[in-house]
Scaffold this active site. Sequence first.
Site, PDB file in Angstrom:
ATOM      1  N   ASP A 157       0.831  -1.197   0.000  1.00 52.29           N
ATOM      2  CA  ASP A 157       0.000   0.000   0.000  1.00 52.29           C
ATOM      3  C   ASP A 157       0.874   1.261   0.000  1.00 52.29           C
ATOM      4  OD1 ASP A 157      -2.853   1.126   0.516  1.00 52.29           O
ATOM      5  OD2 ASP A 157      -1.532   2.218   1.877  1.00 52.29           O
ATOM      6  N   TYR A 178       3.284  10.010  -0.003  1.00 48.34           N
ATOM      7  CA  TYR A 178       4.346   9.401   0.814  1.00 48.34           C
ATOM      8  C   TYR A 178       5.717   9.684   0.196  1.00 48.34           C
ATOM      9  CZ  TYR A 178       0.444   6.519   2.635  1.00 48.34           C
ATOM     10  OH  TYR A 178      -0.737   6.059   3.153  1.00 48.34           O
ATOM     11  N   LYS A 180      -2.355   6.344  -4.265  1.00 48.21           N
ATOM     12  CA  LYS A 180      -3.453   7.272  -3.944  1.00 48.21           C
ATOM     13  C   LYS A 180      -3.263   8.654  -4.565  1.00 48.21           C
ATOM     14  CE  LYS A 180      -3.727   4.913   0.523  1.00 48.21           C
ATOM     15  NZ  LYS A 180      -2.312   4.639   0.894  1.00 48.21           N
ATOM     16  N   HIS A 184      -7.274   9.920  -1.776  1.00 53.08           N
ATOM     17  CA  HIS A 184      -6.633   9.832  -0.454  1.00 53.08           C
ATOM     18  C   HIS A 184      -7.472  10.444   0.676  1.00 53.08           C
ATOM     19  CE1 HIS A 184      -2.314   9.382   1.247  1.00 53.08           C
ATOM     20  NE2 HIS A 184      -3.193   9.219   2.208  1.00 53.08           N
TER      21      HIS A 184
END
Length: 305
Positions: A44, A49, A74, A105
Amino acid sequence: TFPTLTLNTGAKLPAVGLGTWQSPDQEAYNAVATALKLGYRHIDGAAIYRNEVPVGKAIRDSGIPRSEIFVTTKLWGTQHREPEKALDASLQRLGLDYVDLYLVHWPVALKTNNLKDGDLLTIPVKDDGNRDVDLEGWDYVKTWELVQKLVETGKTKAVGVSNFSINNLKAILKPELKFVVPAANQIEVHPQLPQDELIEFCNAHGIVVEAYCPLGSTTSTLLSDPDLLKIASKYSVEPAQVLINWGVARGYSVLPKSVNPKRIESNFKAIKLSPEDIQAISDLHKKVGTHRYVDPKWGSFEAFA
Ligand code: A2P
């Protein structure tokens, strides 16, 4: 071994996946490589990120056929207007032809004040505090209208949402809109935030729940809860394993994040908890009240209600 769940597209989702939030580049690469070696087949990630490059590289370097790994990424808030371009950018960073699941997200479109229009698809290098709720006639219903069409492009096999409340879901599920039903809703779930009502709503609509921060994440007291420790010692396992297996036993997908090889390994051990112990873990929040790890200010604002 852990079970697999079936998405509303028919695709199989391995119940336990590796979370990659807050994993910096080299650690993210090593964590994903280690997890895949140990048998994880569900990774994931997210554009925000900022580690899609190492995550994708570890997936490609693993030698495991792409079709055997379930990969999620996302759409960030600054990308809501042009989700297909955002997905293209994620795929380019990942070095993959498609992802298995593309999630919105947060149910909030953001603008970044200091970026020009053309830069909206760029993930800001650091959170400079300049992002803001986009007030200029955009909302997540429009975002979903665009995102739900992405399956047709073949660039993602399924689409879903994250951090959506029951009200957010109701807004995109209105029958007259005729939108695709999200395949998944990824939300914060752990015994201090059991989310029973939201999970029940998702189940009733065939939306698979994915639990992030299943260990209560870094600031939580959950992992040292004395009642949890007692249950863990009864099964001769770590408290984290009890929490992960509690989630799996409740029927959803669980996404523990770790960059530590030993923890990546122990987090992947299935155990069978007794119904009494599952109930005892569900009751943990009654002692301390509920606790949300993710600061609602980050993304949910008044929309997440
Ligand atoms: P680390 O990456 O050093 O292992 P969550 O998934 O709830 O957000 O929790 C992630 C946090 O929990 C990270 O700080 C991670 O640190 C830590 N963690 C992951 N697995 C375990 C484990 N088995 N026992 C204790 N802490 C863990």
